[in-house]
Design an enzyme around this catalytic site. Sequence first.
Site: not given
Ligand code: GRF
Length: 187
Positions: A91, A107, A14
């Site tokens: 989803l 991503h 998060g």
């Molecule tokens: C991020 O690196 C995002 O690119 C990927 O998942 C990760 C989530 O990180 N989809 P966080 O939970 O926000 O620290």
Amino acid sequence: MVRKNSCIFISGKGSNLNNLIKKSRNYNFPINIKLVVSNDEKAYGINFAKLNSIPFIIINTKKNNYEIELLRILKRHKISLICLAGYMKILSKNFLSQYKKMVINIHPSLLPKFKGLNTFARVLKNNEKKTGCTVHIVNEKLDSGNIIVKKSFFIESNDDEESLKKKTQKLEYQAFPEAIIRIYRNH
Ligand code: GRF
């Protein structure tokens, strides 16, 4: 400016959620975070919702029709933008049709390169010169919707998966807020 109600979906740490919460303390930021959704009750990110008194719900994606209930809750909170921040579930087409172009995802690669999981290992194996992150609109195909913001950096010879992840996440904390601002600039 009337700020739009937004919901952040998480599955883990998060840190992007925490960053968006901080950004949204600024009244010029176009969204207000009204709800956090996690598919995992153990997700560390739930703590950021708790610390900031933001309502959160845990969803059970194994339950039949869970999306229908979820849509009902989102409507009740008048959510107009959904941000997927490390959300690890897909989803459905039906769900996305209810939030046309208003579900966005972050991503950790320069899309369309390296869709899916384990991006950093694949980036290194492929001897890429650059990597980074992409914020895009979510459609039915994995990591394939229209790109809103992309940010990149040059890979150094001593970079490994861990350092790439660190550098990418640093860029994510700029890219996600920027994408949200860009979305509402055209509204
Ligand atoms: C991020 O690196 C995002 O690119 C990927 O998942 C990760 C989530 O990180 N989809 P966080 O939970 O926000 O620290």
